[in-house]
Design a protein around this motif. Structure first.
Motif, PDB file in Angstrom:
ATOM      1  N   GLY A 135       0.805  -1.201  -0.054  1.00  0.00           N
ATOM      2  CA  GLY A 135       0.138  -0.095   0.114  1.00  0.00           C
ATOM      3  C   GLY A 135       0.928   1.526  -0.060  1.00  0.00           C
ATOM      4  O   GLY A 135       0.288   2.232   0.402  1.00  0.00           O
ATOM      5  N   GLY A 136       2.298   1.316  -0.403  1.00  0.00           N
ATOM      6  CA  GLY A 136       2.891   2.311  -0.401  1.00  0.00           C
ATOM      7  C   GLY A 136       3.193   2.725   0.980  1.00  0.00           C
ATOM      8  O   GLY A 136       3.206   1.841   1.830  1.00  0.00           O
ATOM      9  N   TYR A 137       3.733   3.895   1.084  1.00  0.00           N
ATOM     10  CA  TYR A 137       4.112   4.511   2.666  1.00  0.00           C
ATOM     11  C   TYR A 137       3.022   5.320   3.153  1.00  0.00           C
ATOM     12  O   TYR A 137       3.272   6.008   3.881  1.00  0.00           O
ATOM     13  CB  TYR A 137       5.513   5.115   2.318  1.00  0.00           C
ATOM     14  CG  TYR A 137       6.621   4.191   2.157  1.00  0.00           C
ATOM     15  CD1 TYR A 137       7.150   3.264   3.373  1.00  0.00           C
ATOM     16  CD2 TYR A 137       7.146   4.058   0.940  1.00  0.00           C
ATOM     17  CE1 TYR A 137       8.023   2.448   2.847  1.00  0.00           C
ATOM     18  CE2 TYR A 137       8.050   3.010   0.650  1.00  0.00           C
ATOM     19  CZ  TYR A 137       8.704   2.261   1.565  1.00  0.00           C
ATOM     20  OH  TYR A 137       9.686   1.299   1.382  1.00  0.00           O
ATOM     21  N   ILE A 138       1.992   5.842   2.294  1.00  0.00           N
ATOM     22  CA  ILE A 138       0.839   6.732   3.000  1.00  0.00           C
ATOM     23  C   ILE A 138       0.453   6.507   4.243  1.00  0.00           C
ATOM     24  O   ILE A 138       0.616   7.427   5.023  1.00  0.00           O
ATOM     25  CB  ILE A 138      -0.122   6.620   1.965  1.00  0.00           C
ATOM     26  CG1 ILE A 138      -0.617   8.064   2.403  1.00  0.00           C
ATOM     27  CG2 ILE A 138      -1.223   5.494   2.159  1.00  0.00           C
ATOM     28  CD1 ILE A 138      -1.910   8.433   1.155  1.00  0.00           C
ATOM     29  N   ARG A 184       2.576   4.216   6.175  1.00  0.00           N
ATOM     30  CA  ARG A 184       3.732   3.823   6.803  1.00  0.00           C
ATOM     31  C   ARG A 184       4.910   4.483   6.758  1.00  0.00           C
ATOM     32  O   ARG A 184       6.038   4.044   6.454  1.00  0.00           O
ATOM     33  CB  ARG A 184       4.245   2.359   5.959  1.00  0.00           C
ATOM     34  CG  ARG A 184       2.880   1.373   5.834  1.00  0.00           C
ATOM     35  CD  ARG A 184       3.381  -0.166   5.442  1.00  0.00           C
ATOM     36  NE  ARG A 184       3.991   0.216   4.177  1.00  0.00           N
ATOM     37  CZ  ARG A 184       5.435  -0.148   3.716  1.00  0.00           C
ATOM     38  NH1 ARG A 184       5.892  -0.917   4.531  1.00  0.00           N
ATOM     39  NH2 ARG A 184       5.768  -0.077   2.493  1.00  0.00           N
ATOM     40  N   GLY A 185       4.722   5.727   7.008  1.00  0.00           N
ATOM     41  CA  GLY A 185       5.867   6.656   7.410  1.00  0.00           C
ATOM     42  C   GLY A 185       6.729   7.449   6.241  1.00  0.00           C
ATOM     43  O   GLY A 185       7.845   7.586   6.458  1.00  0.00           O
ATOM     44  N   PHE A 186       6.022   7.869   5.318  1.00  0.00           N
ATOM     45  CA  PHE A 186       6.619   8.597   4.164  1.00  0.00           C
ATOM     46  C   PHE A 186       6.806   9.907   4.756  1.00  0.00           C
ATOM     47  O   PHE A 186       7.880  10.756   4.260  1.00  0.00           O
ATOM     48  CB  PHE A 186       5.683   8.720   3.240  1.00  0.00           C
ATOM     49  CG  PHE A 186       4.309   9.896   3.158  1.00  0.00           C
ATOM     50  CD1 PHE A 186       3.392   9.523   3.818  1.00  0.00           C
ATOM     51  CD2 PHE A 186       4.858  11.037   2.781  1.00  0.00           C
ATOM     52  CE1 PHE A 186       2.377  10.523   4.039  1.00  0.00           C
ATOM     53  CE2 PHE A 186       3.721  12.203   2.886  1.00  0.00           C
ATOM     54  CZ  PHE A 186       2.498  11.935   3.681  1.00  0.00           C
ATOM     55  N   ASP A 187       6.406  10.426   5.924  1.00  0.00           N
ATOM     56  CA  ASP A 187       6.731  11.623   6.423  1.00  0.00           C
ATOM     57  C   ASP A 187       7.231  11.462   7.685  1.00  0.00           C
ATOM     58  O   ASP A 187       6.719  12.521   8.829  1.00  0.00           O
ATOM     59  CB  ASP A 187       5.592  12.880   6.229  1.00  0.00           C
ATOM     60  CG  ASP A 187       4.310  12.204   6.856  1.00  0.00           C
ATOM     61  OD1 ASP A 187       4.209  11.189   7.358  1.00  0.00           O
ATOM     62  OD2 ASP A 187       3.462  13.093   6.962  1.00  0.00           O
ATOM     63  N   ASP A 188       7.530  10.469   8.531  1.00  0.00           N
ATOM     64  CA  ASP A 188       7.711  10.374   9.626  1.00  0.00           C
ATOM     65  C   ASP A 188       9.135  10.814  10.407  1.00  0.00           C
ATOM     66  O   ASP A 188       9.433  10.318  11.512  1.00  0.00           O
ATOM     67  CB  ASP A 188       7.712   8.957  10.080  1.00  0.00           C
ATOM     68  CG  ASP A 188       8.980   7.915   9.486  1.00  0.00           C
ATOM     69  OD1 ASP A 188       9.575   8.531   8.776  1.00  0.00           O
ATOM     70  OD2 ASP A 188       8.783   6.599   9.696  1.00  0.00           O
ATOM     71  N   ILE A 189      10.026  11.727   9.641  1.00  0.00           N
ATOM     72  CA  ILE A 189      11.061  12.099  10.129  1.00  0.00           C
ATOM     73  C   ILE A 189      10.854  12.897  11.334  1.00  0.00           C
ATOM     74  O   ILE A 189       9.929  13.824  11.441  1.00  0.00           O
ATOM     75  CB  ILE A 189      11.966  13.120   9.003  1.00  0.00           C
ATOM     76  CG1 ILE A 189      13.331  13.057   9.405  1.00  0.00           C
ATOM     77  CG2 ILE A 189      11.097  14.386   8.699  1.00  0.00           C
ATOM     78  CD1 ILE A 189      14.121  13.591   8.214  1.00  0.00           C
ATOM     79  N   TRP A 206      13.495  14.321  13.383  1.00  0.00           N
ATOM     80  CA  TRP A 206      14.899  15.035  14.270  1.00  0.00           C
ATOM     81  C   TRP A 206      14.983  16.323  13.588  1.00  0.00           C
ATOM     82  O   TRP A 206      15.651  17.089  13.998  1.00  0.00           O
ATOM     83  CB  TRP A 206      15.841  14.143  13.903  1.00  0.00           C
ATOM     84  CG  TRP A 206      16.398  13.762  12.685  1.00  0.00           C
ATOM     85  CD1 TRP A 206      15.957  12.499  12.090  1.00  0.00           C
ATOM     86  CD2 TRP A 206      17.024  14.267  11.700  1.00  0.00           C
ATOM     87  NE1 TRP A 206      16.229  12.490  10.809  1.00  0.00           N
ATOM     88  CE2 TRP A 206      17.013  13.656  10.590  1.00  0.00           C
ATOM     89  CE3 TRP A 206      17.724  15.395  11.580  1.00  0.00           C
ATOM     90  CZ2 TRP A 206      17.700  13.881   9.200  1.00  0.00           C
ATOM     91  CZ3 TRP A 206      18.344  16.102  10.322  1.00  0.00           C
ATOM     92  CH2 TRP A 206      18.170  15.247   9.203  1.00  0.00           C
ATOM     93  N   LEU A 207      14.252  16.828  12.934  1.00  0.00           N
ATOM     94  CA  LEU A 207      14.273  18.102  11.987  1.00  0.00           C
ATOM     95  C   LEU A 207      14.228  19.345  13.105  1.00  0.00           C
ATOM     96  O   LEU A 207      13.067  19.331  13.936  1.00  0.00           O
ATOM     97  CB  LEU A 207      13.463  18.330  10.801  1.00  0.00           C
ATOM     98  CG  LEU A 207      14.139  17.501   9.814  1.00  0.00           C
ATOM     99  CD1 LEU A 207      13.267  17.802   8.589  1.00  0.00           C
ATOM    100  CD2 LEU A 207      15.330  18.361   9.105  1.00  0.00           C
TER     101      LEU A 207
END
Lengths: 522, 173
Positions: free
Chosen positions: B160-163, B165-170, B172-173
């Motif tokens: 199902g892609g990363y929608i 599953r963490g496509f934007d889970d960074i 530390w910024l």
């Protein structure tokens, strides 16, 4: 049942190639009731056929027929037989493209007037401008469903974008966002929204990215006015004694040669195959190739000033997750000679999977300098530089001594960077590295250009017949029923990814061709 | 150059699952193996010593200390073929000659990677070196089993892609 036209039906428009130019033109003409035979060298692949695997997909989609290279560009050394990374399939490179869809800036239509004469460059103004193109751009944006145009929302930012955005803002850039993308942020035009899968370059398995393969092509076929013959490789365009084109000879999938008659022929095989075909169609009447009285067929090849910057951080980024190129900085796209070059460039997010990173990070590189970079693949972020490069007379396509599987001379692609290209690339590398250092990058890599994905200018558009191959409609100056319908008609390259402009020109050209046919002018 | 040890090995080529550690064993019986017998690679055309040299070359060209020998073995095993035999023999002769030119008995007997790299630099322009290097780019890095070692997740459509599953889970910024 898909319509079939007779080989001796001389009322059809024959279009060679079915990508952003030819595929769109075919559908637009079919919608207007014009009968079209589209000849496509590749096979037909749809979302269910695409694979989330870089090398396997490359084997499925890429044009890997023979080509040769020359010149001082590094691609000629590292990828001697692969000057371009483009597609051989129904829908052409619209299966592989990233989806970035931005309009030319106003001044970019008038490069010679704006930049003045640049030594060694063969600059020219387009015979059209931003005002002329605005309505066609709008139609193209609507067709492709471009985000951040009309009422279409932008895509969400992925991890790679967030690093990129933070760095851009730290440097004071203002025009930073997730791009104007032909990738749905919401369901649109019977295509679903982006699922952040990555693998945009391998064909979108959801169909969230626009591709002619599953939009314009089947819609054109549904009218009953379009027949697409796949695995049909055009060898030669034929003309009559009056000097008008009358048909094309092509090899079918079994290698049998056929002659398809035509009222009009539109060439849309990309900036290598289109000039190659015109040159391979030389005759006693046109000894230098068709549409080549100016000698400009194959000249002025442009590939954009490109390069990438990858950087490693002390924590994970996982750049491969999500839309590959949904991220842009546009502040540097302006023309500002105080930077040491004319024209401008865009910075766009980019990621490659591990297999392609190994192939492209530093082609030919080895040892720990190389492998310690890959060791931190998970902590890597990446961006791509795409800027305007200078048209030069000696950059381009000529016929090679090497022959293809049909015995036809292949395209040799010669390229040398212009000093303006080098100055722009070095400046862009520096800015890209600074962006990542501002976010705490521990190591950065200015990565050399890949095999070309933006191939432009080898049949350029010009006001005067002596300066180029086609007029402002893409109609050849020499032969009124011969058109060029792909990126090879670009007069100059501008800083923007070219697909949107190719599509806008194709929609506009369809309008012109249908009108001229009705008026019996062609 | 190395001991002959057939303990725990069979005649069949097998590539086991455990990560190999330590020096390779070149067997007199036509195959090379990890010291712990976790995997072995049978050769039928080229010699075990030649295969061991290729394996060491592969490690020195693209050294990843966290990547076991078995992955490198997969990447070079194709050279054990009639079509490659001459090129391998000639190439390794050149390589060993380059090692001897700077005072080593042969390439494989050089203890430090940086010294072997000097030998590789001396033959870098040869067709043999470039063939081996270019082959590794796909032969090594396109093994799906190697990707998790680098954190790369590969195919994602079927999940199902990363929608979600963490496509934007960074964080530390």
């Amino acid at each position: 049942m898909v319509t079939k036209f007779e080989l001796n039906d001389d009322s059809v428009v024959v279009i060679i190639g079915t990508g952003a130019g030819g595929g769109v033109l075919a559908n637009e003409l079919a919608q207007k009731g014009v009968k079209v035979v589209a000849l496509e060298a590749g096979g037909r692949y749809l979302p269910e056929d695409f694979v989330n695997d870089e090398w396997e997909s490359f084997g499925q989609l890429a044009w890997t027929d023979a080509r040769t290279t020359s010149g001082s560009w590094r691609v000629a050394k590292d990828f001697a037989g692969l000057p371009a990374w483009i597609v051989k399939a129904v829908g052409g490179t619209t299966t592989h493209w990233a989806g970035a869809s931005i309009r030319f800036q106003e001044h970019e239509w008038k490069a010679l007037s704006t930049y003045g004469n640049v030594d060694g460059a063969n600059l020219l103004d387009w015979p059209i401008d931003a005002t002329e193109m605005a309505p066609w751009y709008e139609k193209a944006e609507t067709k492709l469903g471009v985000t951040r145009t009309g009422d279409r929302a932008g895509l969400p930012g992925n991890n790679n974008f967030k690093v990129f955005e933070r760095g851009a803002k730290a440097l004071g850039y203002n025009e930073v966002h997730t791009g104007r993308m032909a990738i749905n942020s919401r369901e649109y035009d019977d295509r679903m929204a982006c699922q952040q899968t990555g693998f945009c370059f391998q064909g979108c398995k959801w169909g969230a990215k626009w591709s002619a393969a599953y939009t314009d092509i089947p819609r054109g076929e549904a009218t009953g006015n379009l027949e697409v013959r796949e695995r049909s490789h055009v060898a030669r365009i034929l003309h009559n004694e009056a000097g008008k084109v009358k048909g094309v000879e092509y090899f079918d999938k079994d290698g049998n040669l056929h002659l398809q008659k035509a009222r009009i022929v539109c060439v849309a095989g990309n900036s290598f195959e289109s000039p190659r075909l015109l040159l391979n169609s030389a005759s006693s009447m046109f000894p230098n190739g068709l549409a080549n009285s100016s000698g400009m067929v194959g000249k002025n090849y442009m590939r954009h000033t490109t390069g990438s910057v990858y950087a490693i951080f002390d924590k994970p980024v996982r750049m491969w997750r999500g839309t590959t190129m949904a991220g842009i900085v546009q502040d540097e796209a302006r023309h500002d000679p105080s930077r040491g070059f004319v024209g401008g460039f865009e910075l766009e997010t980019l990621s490659l999977g591990l297999p392609f990173m190994a192939a492209f990070l530093n082609p030919g590189g080895w040892g720990r300098g190389f492998t310690t970079a890959l060791d931190h693949y998970e902590n890597m972020a990446g961006m791509w530089i795409v800027g305007e490069d200078m048209p030069q007379l000696n950059n381009g396509v000529t016929l090679s001594d090497v022959k293809d599987q049909y015995g036809l001379p292949v395209a040799n692609v010669n390229f040398d960077d212009h000093p303006n290209d080098v100055a722009m690339r070095n400046y862009a590398y520096k800015r890209g590295i600074e962006m990542y250092e501002a976010v705490g990058a521990t190591r950065a890599f200015p990565t050399p250009p890949y095999p070309s994905t933006h191939n432009l200018g080898t049949n350029r558009m010009s006001e005067k017949p002596e300066d180029g191959v086609v007029n402002k409609w893409g109609q050849s100056h020499d032969i009124s029923n011969l058109f060029v319908s792909d990126g090879s008609q670009f007069t100059t390259g501008a800083a923007e990814n070219p697909t949107l402009t190719i599509v806008a020109l194709a929609i506009r050209q369809a309008d012109f061709i249908a009108r001229e046919m009705s008026a019996n002018n062609i | 150059m190395t001991k002959i040890d057939r303990k725990g090995l069979t005649r069949r080529a097998l590539l086991g699952r455990a990560i190999a550690a330590g020096a390779l064993t070149v067997s007199g019986a036509g195959f090379i193996a990890a010291p712990d017998a976790a995997w072995a690679l049978e050769v039928s055309v080229i010699t075990p010593e030649q295969m061991a040299t290729l394996l060491q070359m592969a490690r020195d060209i693209y050294p990843h200390d966290q990547v076991g020998d078995r992955f490198y073995a997969v990447a070079v095993k194709g050279y054990d073929a009639e079509g490659a035999k001459e090129m391998v023999a000639a190439g390794i002769s050149e390589l060993n000659a380059a090692a001897q030119a700077i005072g080593h008995p042969d390439y494989l007997s050089i203890g430090w990677e940086e010294d072997r790299v000097k030998v590789l630099e001396a033959v870098e322009a040869t067709a043999f070196f470039q063939t081996v290097r270019a082959g590794l780019v796909t032969g090594l890095y396109n093994q799906k089993n190697i990707w998790p070692i680098f954190g790369y997740q590969g195919e994602s459509y079927s999940q199902g892609g990363y929608i979600d599953r963490g496509f934007d889970d960074i964080d530390w910024l």
